[in-house]
Design an enzyme around this catalytic site. Sequence first.
Site, PDB file in Angstrom:
ATOM      1  N   ASP A 131       0.863  -1.177   0.000  1.00  0.00           N
ATOM      2  CA  ASP A 131       0.000   0.000   0.000  1.00  0.00           C
ATOM      3  C   ASP A 131       0.905   1.234   0.000  1.00  0.00           C
ATOM      4  O   ASP A 131       2.102   1.134   0.328  1.00  0.00           O
ATOM      5  CB  ASP A 131      -0.880  -0.015   1.254  1.00  0.00           C
ATOM      6  CG  ASP A 131      -1.704   1.247   1.402  1.00  0.00           C
ATOM      7  OD1 ASP A 131      -2.404   1.611   0.449  1.00  0.00           O
ATOM      8  OD2 ASP A 131      -1.627   1.867   2.475  1.00  0.00           O
TER       9      ASP A 131
ATOM     10  N   ASP B 199      -0.226   5.191   0.858  1.00  0.00           N
ATOM     11  CA  ASP B 199      -0.498   6.176   1.917  1.00  0.00           C
ATOM     12  C   ASP B 199      -0.605   5.498   3.283  1.00  0.00           C
ATOM     13  O   ASP B 199      -1.425   4.602   3.482  1.00  0.00           O
ATOM     14  CB  ASP B 199      -1.790   6.923   1.613  1.00  0.00           C
ATOM     15  CG  ASP B 199      -1.669   7.793   0.373  1.00  0.00           C
ATOM     16  OD1 ASP B 199      -0.972   8.813   0.434  1.00  0.00           O
ATOM     17  OD2 ASP B 199      -2.270   7.435  -0.660  1.00  0.00           O
TER      18      ASP B 199
ATOM     19  N   ASP C  58      -1.769  -0.867   6.057  1.00  0.00           N
ATOM     20  CA  ASP C  58      -1.812  -0.141   7.333  1.00  0.00           C
ATOM     21  C   ASP C  58      -3.233   0.123   7.817  1.00  0.00           C
ATOM     22  O   ASP C  58      -3.417   0.675   8.895  1.00  0.00           O
ATOM     23  CB  ASP C  58      -1.074   1.194   7.222  1.00  0.00           C
ATOM     24  CG  ASP C  58      -1.822   2.191   6.345  1.00  0.00           C
ATOM     25  OD1 ASP C  58      -2.099   1.868   5.168  1.00  0.00           O
ATOM     26  OD2 ASP C  58      -2.149   3.286   6.834  1.00  0.00           O
TER      27      ASP C  58
END
Length: 223
Positions: free
Chosen positions: A9, A11, A167
């Site tokens: 991922d 961001d 995240d």
Amino acid sequence: MAIKALIFDFDGLLMDTETTLLDSWRAEWRRHGHELDESSFFADHGGDTTDERYALLAATVGPGFDRAASHARRTAYRKERHRTMGLTAGLDAWLGEAEGLGLRLAVASSSQHEWVAGHLARTGDLARFEVLACGDEVAAPKPDPAVYRLALDRLGLPPEAAVAFEDTPHGVSAAVAAGLRCVAIPNLYAHNARFVQATLRLRAATETTLTSLLTRLEERHSG
């Protein structure tokens, strides 16, 4: 099947752009004499919520709110913060290990390609990633698995040959729905209890080497 690729991922995982986003909105609310409700700030999906956030701020401030001026301040603030921002602690070492192990690298992000590629180019890391799969290339953001399926398609690999790194809970859901094993490194704004779908969960990338992590994943898979 042996692990052949890692899909990250962007961001909040590769770079902590989530903090600059929150800070920029917090500053705008305080500029108008109000406090941002941070408990509901981050959505349970990877889609763009900019319009909704401005609508809420405008409704709170009233007729005097100038969206154009607010947007200009926010984007200038984030641009300055991002100017010196690098990869999240531990990720540069992981990418170096991955390259040494001959693993292929990809990004699967709900953000636009220009955003992801621009930041990785700025830090000199873009060339390390063979594949970028981004939100403006699929019909729906995470937790929809489309962006992970696109990354796998571009890699030419089945899901069992790759590992995802996320995240957020909705990011983990997207990876798992695409058939991937997923390592979660929860960001500062996500509740740890919501990561039950993750194959493994870490506090930070700095707590282990990539080699050790992949060994743990293989052991769990074979067990």
